[in-house]
Scaffold this active site. Structure first.
Site, mmCIF file in Angstrom:
data_model
loop_
_atom_site.group_PDB
_atom_site.id
_atom_site.type_symbol
_atom_site.label_atom_id
_atom_site.label_comp_id
_atom_site.label_asym_id
_atom_site.label_seq_id
_atom_site.Cartn_x
_atom_site.Cartn_y
_atom_site.Cartn_z
ATOM 1 N N GLY A 197 5.257 1.975 5.653
ATOM 2 C CA GLY A 197 4.549 3.183 5.257
ATOM 3 C C GLY A 197 5.496 4.363 5.275
ATOM 4 O O GLY A 197 6.542 4.320 5.937
ATOM 5 N N CYS A 243 9.232 4.302 13.640
ATOM 6 C CA CYS A 243 9.084 5.276 12.567
ATOM 7 C C CYS A 243 10.439 5.538 11.910
ATOM 8 O O CYS A 243 11.451 5.654 12.606
ATOM 9 C CB CYS A 243 8.524 6.579 13.137
ATOM 10 S SG CYS A 243 8.246 7.861 11.912
ATOM 11 N N LEU A 244 10.425 5.641 10.584
ATOM 12 C CA LEU A 244 11.658 5.933 9.853
ATOM 13 C C LEU A 244 12.252 7.282 10.260
ATOM 14 O O LEU A 244 13.460 7.478 10.171
ATOM 15 C CB LEU A 244 11.393 5.929 8.339
ATOM 16 C CG LEU A 244 10.907 4.606 7.736
ATOM 17 C CD1 LEU A 244 10.596 4.784 6.255
ATOM 18 C CD2 LEU A 244 11.920 3.500 7.955
ATOM 19 N N HIS A 283 -1.086 6.097 11.404
ATOM 20 C CA HIS A 283 0.274 6.595 11.638
ATOM 21 C C HIS A 283 0.683 7.541 10.503
ATOM 22 O O HIS A 283 1.183 8.636 10.752
ATOM 23 C CB HIS A 283 1.233 5.396 11.725
ATOM 24 C CG HIS A 283 2.672 5.741 11.915
ATOM 25 N ND1 HIS A 283 3.352 5.456 13.072
ATOM 26 C CD2 HIS A 283 3.578 6.331 11.095
ATOM 27 C CE1 HIS A 283 4.617 5.861 12.956
ATOM 28 N NE2 HIS A 283 4.773 6.397 11.751
ATOM 29 N N GLU A 284 0.458 7.118 9.257
ATOM 30 C CA GLU A 284 0.898 7.923 8.109
ATOM 31 C C GLU A 284 0.048 9.187 7.926
ATOM 32 O O GLU A 284 0.586 10.241 7.578
ATOM 33 C CB GLU A 284 0.919 7.089 6.824
ATOM 34 C CG GLU A 284 1.867 5.899 6.857
ATOM 35 C CD GLU A 284 3.290 6.213 7.288
ATOM 36 O OE1 GLU A 284 3.763 7.346 7.086
ATOM 37 O OE2 GLU A 284 3.955 5.312 7.838
ATOM 38 N N HIS A 330 1.282 11.829 10.180
ATOM 39 C CA HIS A 330 2.451 12.542 9.637
ATOM 40 C C HIS A 330 2.019 13.753 8.815
ATOM 41 O O HIS A 330 2.647 14.808 8.880
ATOM 42 C CB HIS A 330 3.287 11.622 8.736
ATOM 43 C CG HIS A 330 4.340 10.858 9.445
ATOM 44 N ND1 HIS A 330 5.391 11.447 10.110
ATOM 45 C CD2 HIS A 330 4.520 9.519 9.580
ATOM 46 C CE1 HIS A 330 6.168 10.508 10.623
ATOM 47 N NE2 HIS A 330 5.659 9.330 10.322
ATOM 48 N N GLN A 381 7.800 13.251 5.347
ATOM 49 C CA GLN A 381 9.031 12.635 5.848
ATOM 50 C C GLN A 381 10.220 12.837 4.900
ATOM 51 O O GLN A 381 11.361 12.612 5.298
ATOM 52 C CB GLN A 381 8.833 11.139 6.105
ATOM 53 C CG GLN A 381 7.924 10.861 7.287
ATOM 54 C CD GLN A 381 7.744 9.380 7.483
ATOM 55 O OE1 GLN A 381 6.857 8.767 6.921
ATOM 56 N NE2 GLN A 381 8.629 8.791 8.290
#
Length: 156
Positions: free
Chosen positions: A49, A91-92, A133-134, A137, A54
């Site tokens: 995701g 997480c990225l 999670h997304e 963000h 991000q």
């Protein structure tokens, strides 16, 4: 498509609350390019995701790849189960760090697809976790804000 740089924590843009995309603008070249860029960046980074915040965009757009790649515009969680599950997340934007996060076992989410069509998604398991999670963000929340126990803590 353009491969974008994923912002890393700490970066103030990761703490920004994203703005809704007007439905009339979902099919615009700018929004479609953002969706394509997010998909390419997520794939190259091996993510499940990614959120527009991000890569420094303030639009409410996420991509999830649990049962296939799914772009979602203006995702909003409209209901959550009372029961919760603990799951190890990474997480990225927080590379090399993982931790256990407690999230709702199942959710109902409303959004629009990349063509502007309204969707309602009932999710449980991994899809529920990734969606939570997304969407976090998009509200400036990182998983490290919710970690109950690190499995690979940040290096100081």
């Amino acid at each position: 498509m353009t491969l974008c740089t994923v912002l890393k924590n700490p970066n103030d843009q990761l703490r920004t609350k994203a703005k809704k995309v007007p439905v009339a603008q979902i099919k615009s070249p700018d929004t479609q390019q953002l969706i394509d860029d997010l998909i390419e960046t997520m794939i190259v980074q091996n993510g499940v995701g990614i959120a527009a915040t991000q890569i420094g965009s303030d639009k409410r757009v996420i991509i999830v790849d649990v049962h296939g790649i799914m772009p979602l515009v203006n995702p909003e969680i409209v209901s959550k189960s009372l029961s919760k599950i603990e799951f190890e997340e990474g997480c990225l934007s927080v590379p090399g760090v993982t931790g256990i996060v407690k999230r709702h076992r199942s959710i109902k989410l409303k959004a629009h697809d990349r063509n502007g069509k309204p969707l309602t998604i009932k999710a449980k398991g991994l899809l529920s976790i990734v969606l939570q999670h997304e969407t976090d963000h998009l509200d400036g929340i990182l998983f490290i804000d919710k970690v109950i126990r690190y499995t690979n803590p940040p290096r100081m």
